[in-house]
Write an enzyme that holds these catalytic residues in place. Structure first.
Site, PDB file in Angstrom:
ATOM      1  N   THR A  45       0.844  -1.210   0.000  1.00 27.82           N
ATOM      2  CA  THR A  45       0.000   0.000   0.000  1.00 27.82           C
ATOM      3  C   THR A  45       0.877   1.257   0.000  1.00 27.82           C
ATOM      4  OG1 THR A  45      -0.211  -0.130   2.405  1.00 27.82           O
ATOM      5  CG2 THR A  45      -2.032  -1.030   1.122  1.00 27.82           C
ATOM      6  N   ILE A  75       0.957 -10.219  -5.767  1.00 33.35           N
ATOM      7  CA  ILE A  75       1.167 -10.647  -7.147  1.00 33.35           C
ATOM      8  C   ILE A  75       1.895  -9.561  -7.934  1.00 33.35           C
ATOM      9  CG2 ILE A  75      -0.828 -12.206  -7.169  1.00 33.35           C
ATOM     10  CD1 ILE A  75      -2.516  -9.978  -8.362  1.00 33.35           C
ATOM     11  N   ASP A  76       2.396  -8.537  -7.219  1.00 42.00           N
ATOM     12  CA  ASP A  76       2.912  -7.337  -7.891  1.00 42.00           C
ATOM     13  C   ASP A  76       4.396  -7.379  -8.255  1.00 42.00           C
ATOM     14  OD1 ASP A  76       4.207  -6.836  -5.398  1.00 42.00           O
ATOM     15  OD2 ASP A  76       2.483  -5.683  -4.688  1.00 42.00           O
ATOM     16  N   HIS A  96       0.409 -16.609  -4.600  1.00 42.49           N
ATOM     17  CA  HIS A  96      -0.744 -16.346  -5.471  1.00 42.49           C
ATOM     18  C   HIS A  96      -0.342 -15.951  -6.892  1.00 42.49           C
ATOM     19  CE1 HIS A  96      -3.223 -15.613  -1.570  1.00 42.49           C
ATOM     20  NE2 HIS A  96      -3.078 -16.884  -1.853  1.00 42.49           N
ATOM     21  N   CYS A  99      -2.408 -22.426 -26.238  1.00 37.81           N
ATOM     22  CA  CYS A  99      -1.117 -22.986 -26.657  1.00 37.81           C
ATOM     23  C   CYS A  99      -0.025 -22.798 -25.604  1.00 37.81           C
ATOM     24  CB  CYS A  99      -0.668 -22.367 -27.980  1.00 37.81           C
ATOM     25  SG  CYS A  99      -0.099 -20.657 -27.829  1.00 37.81           S
ATOM     26  N   PHE A 103      -7.053  -5.117  -0.072  1.00 31.31           N
ATOM     27  CA  PHE A 103      -8.463  -5.499  -0.189  1.00 31.31           C
ATOM     28  C   PHE A 103      -9.296  -5.011   0.990  1.00 31.31           C
ATOM     29  CE2 PHE A 103      -7.970  -9.488  -3.091  1.00 31.31           C
ATOM     30  CZ  PHE A 103      -7.796  -8.640  -4.176  1.00 31.31           C
TER      31      PHE A 103
HETATM   32  P1  NAD Z   1      -5.916  -7.697   2.956  1.00 31.64           P
HETATM   33  O1  NAD Z   1      -6.347  -6.586   2.090  1.00 31.64           O
HETATM   34  O2  NAD Z   1      -6.925  -8.686   3.371  1.00 31.64           O
HETATM   35  O3  NAD Z   1      -5.289  -7.088   4.292  1.00 31.64           O
HETATM   36  C1  NAD Z   1      -4.286  -6.133   4.253  1.00 31.64           C
HETATM   37  C2  NAD Z   1      -3.848  -5.858   5.679  1.00 31.64           C
HETATM   38  O4  NAD Z   1      -2.712  -5.012   5.613  1.00 31.64           O
HETATM   39  C3  NAD Z   1      -4.900  -5.151   6.510  1.00 31.64           C
HETATM   40  O5  NAD Z   1      -5.036  -5.836   7.735  1.00 31.64           O
HETATM   41  C4  NAD Z   1      -4.319  -3.736   6.744  1.00 31.64           C
HETATM   42  O6  NAD Z   1      -4.550  -3.269   8.032  1.00 31.64           O
HETATM   43  C5  NAD Z   1      -2.842  -3.974   6.550  1.00 31.64           C
HETATM   44  N1  NAD Z   1      -2.108  -2.836   5.999  1.00 31.64           N
HETATM   45  C6  NAD Z   1      -2.443  -2.022   4.972  1.00 31.64           C
HETATM   46  N2  NAD Z   1      -1.452  -1.162   4.705  1.00 31.64           N
HETATM   47  C7  NAD Z   1      -0.469  -1.416   5.613  1.00 31.64           C
HETATM   48  C8  NAD Z   1       0.802  -0.870   5.874  1.00 31.64           C
HETATM   49  N3  NAD Z   1       1.301   0.134   5.138  1.00 31.64           N
HETATM   50  N4  NAD Z   1       1.536  -1.397   6.878  1.00 31.64           N
HETATM   51  C9  NAD Z   1       1.051  -2.406   7.647  1.00 31.64           C
HETATM   52  N5  NAD Z   1      -0.152  -2.968   7.456  1.00 31.64           N
HETATM   53  C10 NAD Z   1      -0.885  -2.488   6.440  1.00 31.64           C
HETATM   54  O7  NAD Z   1      -4.651  -8.365   2.255  1.00 31.64           O
HETATM   55  P2  NAD Z   1      -4.124  -9.878   2.303  1.00 31.64           P
HETATM   56  O8  NAD Z   1      -4.222 -10.424   3.678  1.00 31.64           O
HETATM   57  O9  NAD Z   1      -2.841  -9.883   1.588  1.00 31.64           O
HETATM   58  O10 NAD Z   1      -5.191 -10.701   1.443  1.00 31.64           O
HETATM   59  C11 NAD Z   1      -5.683 -10.181   0.221  1.00 31.64           C
HETATM   60  C12 NAD Z   1      -5.395 -10.980  -1.024  1.00 31.64           C
HETATM   61  O11 NAD Z   1      -5.406 -10.054  -2.105  1.00 31.64           O
HETATM   62  C13 NAD Z   1      -4.065 -11.633  -1.089  1.00 31.64           C
HETATM   63  O12 NAD Z   1      -4.259 -12.885  -1.657  1.00 31.64           O
HETATM   64  C14 NAD Z   1      -3.239 -10.775  -2.044  1.00 31.64           C
HETATM   65  O13 NAD Z   1      -2.552 -11.580  -2.950  1.00 31.64           O
HETATM   66  C15 NAD Z   1      -4.248 -10.069  -2.886  1.00 31.64           C
HETATM   67  N6  NAD Z   1      -3.861  -8.670  -3.204  1.00 31.64           N
HETATM   68  C16 NAD Z   1      -2.595  -8.419  -3.649  1.00 31.64           C
HETATM   69  C17 NAD Z   1      -2.192  -7.135  -3.938  1.00 31.64           C
HETATM   70  C18 NAD Z   1      -0.779  -6.897  -4.410  1.00 31.64           C
HETATM   71  O14 NAD Z   1      -0.188  -7.761  -5.055  1.00 31.64           O
HETATM   72  N7  NAD Z   1      -0.176  -5.766  -4.088  1.00 31.64           N
HETATM   73  C19 NAD Z   1      -3.085  -6.072  -3.761  1.00 31.64           C
HETATM   74  C20 NAD Z   1      -4.388  -6.363  -3.332  1.00 31.64           C
HETATM   75  C21 NAD Z   1      -4.755  -7.679  -3.041  1.00 31.64           C
END
Ligand code: NAD
Length: 247
Positions: A33, A110-111, A126, A137, A40
């Site tokens: 983030t 996945i980034d 993931h 193919c 999410f």
């Molecule tokens: P989630 O969205 O369920 O939870 C994210 C957690 O991170 C939250 O609890 C939040 O409080 C915390 N958070 C947010 N910013 C933060 C920061 N700067 N520092 C500390 N904590 C922080 O995410 P999840 O548990 O990874 O599950 C979501 C699914 O979605 C995963 O499978 C993931 O692969 C996928 N996803 C991936 C991406 C990406 O690749 N960047 C982005 C969105 C979702």
């Protein structure tokens, strides 16, 4: 800088990292983030925005099959974020690996930002947006091809291209899971960060940890807070950037 809530009465994160030799980092969307990619489940996350369908449904295998064009509209806009760069968390983890302190990064993301920051041993539970395959193919396409295509991206053979990301209803890659579980089982310190720990089976892998220090860094509370030796409620990039890497 946010006010951190320190739970647990033990060592500081710096002391734990200093004495550890096989750290494993287990992360989720919250790690990216601070690079501008929305997660999410945060307040400003994708699950709190309004779409025609719930994001869990859009990101499912059956939705991809039935509504491929809509899937790609959402995917290009929300998950293929253009110009995202590694942040302080990604960079510090790469530095720890280079110094021989960190043995693996296990990520639900996945980034590809961990690799972009220089991390080598990364288990992408993931999948990754950088890999895309023709469903007919098997030809490979990179993320730019998907980004620059319109509608449903097609292979030269006419087949539909699918990102190598694990959608809901799809199994995880066995080899990747095994490697991740093994790394966690052999770690002396597990740092779990930026994840709500609600996506399974990924979240269950932290149970393989048998080492000494279990650290949790997350903005919000998680179901594993009560098991951790040290809980830091704050931003993972800010917290890790304060760590000094010693050999
Ligand atoms: P989630 O969205 O369920 O939870 C994210 C957690 O991170 C939250 O609890 C939040 O409080 C915390 N958070 C947010 N910013 C933060 C920061 N700067 N520092 C500390 N904590 C922080 O995410 P999840 O548990 O990874 O599950 C979501 C699914 O979605 C995963 O499978 C993931 O692969 C996928 N996803 C991936 C991406 C990406 O690749 N960047 C982005 C969105 C979702």
């Amino acid at each position: 800088m946010e006010q951190y809530e320190f739970l647990g009465d033990c060592m500081t994160l710096q002391e734990i990292i200093d004495e550890s030799r096989r750290i494993v980092f287990f992360g989720g969307a919250g790690v990216s983030t601070e690079s501008g990619i929305p997660d999410f489940r945060s307040q400003d996350g994708l699950y709190h925005q309004r779409f025609d369908y719930p994001p869990e449904e859009i990101l499912s295998h059956s939705f991809f099959e039935k509504h491929t064009e809509y899937f790609y509209r959402f995917y290009r806009e929300k998950l293929l974020v253009e110009g995202a760069e590694p942040n302080a968390a990604h960079r510090k983890l790469a530095e720890l690996e280079k110094a021989g302190k960190l043995s693996a990064v296990v990520t639900q993301n996945i980034d590809g930002l961990h690799q972009m920051a220089g991390s080598k041993n990364v288990f992408e539970l993931h999948g990754a947006v950088s890999r895309n395959y023709c469903t007919k193919c098997g030809a490979f396409y990179n993320a730019d091809y998907i980004r620059n295509s319109e509608g449903v991206p097609r292979c030269t053979c006419g087949g539909i291209i699918k990102p190598d990301v694990v959608l809901y209803e799809e199994p995880l890659n066995e080899e990747t899971c095994y490697g991740a579980m093994r790394a966690i089982a052999e770690a002396d310190c597990l740092i779990v960060a930026g994840t709500s720990l609600t996506v399974y089976p990924a979240a269950s892998y932290i149970r393989y940890f048998r080492g000494k220090h279990f650290v949790l860094i997350n903005r919000d509370k998680t179901p594993a807070d009560s098991y951790a030796d040290l809980v830091l409620h704050g931003k993972v990039g800010e917290i890790l950037s304060a760590i000094e890497v010693k050999q």
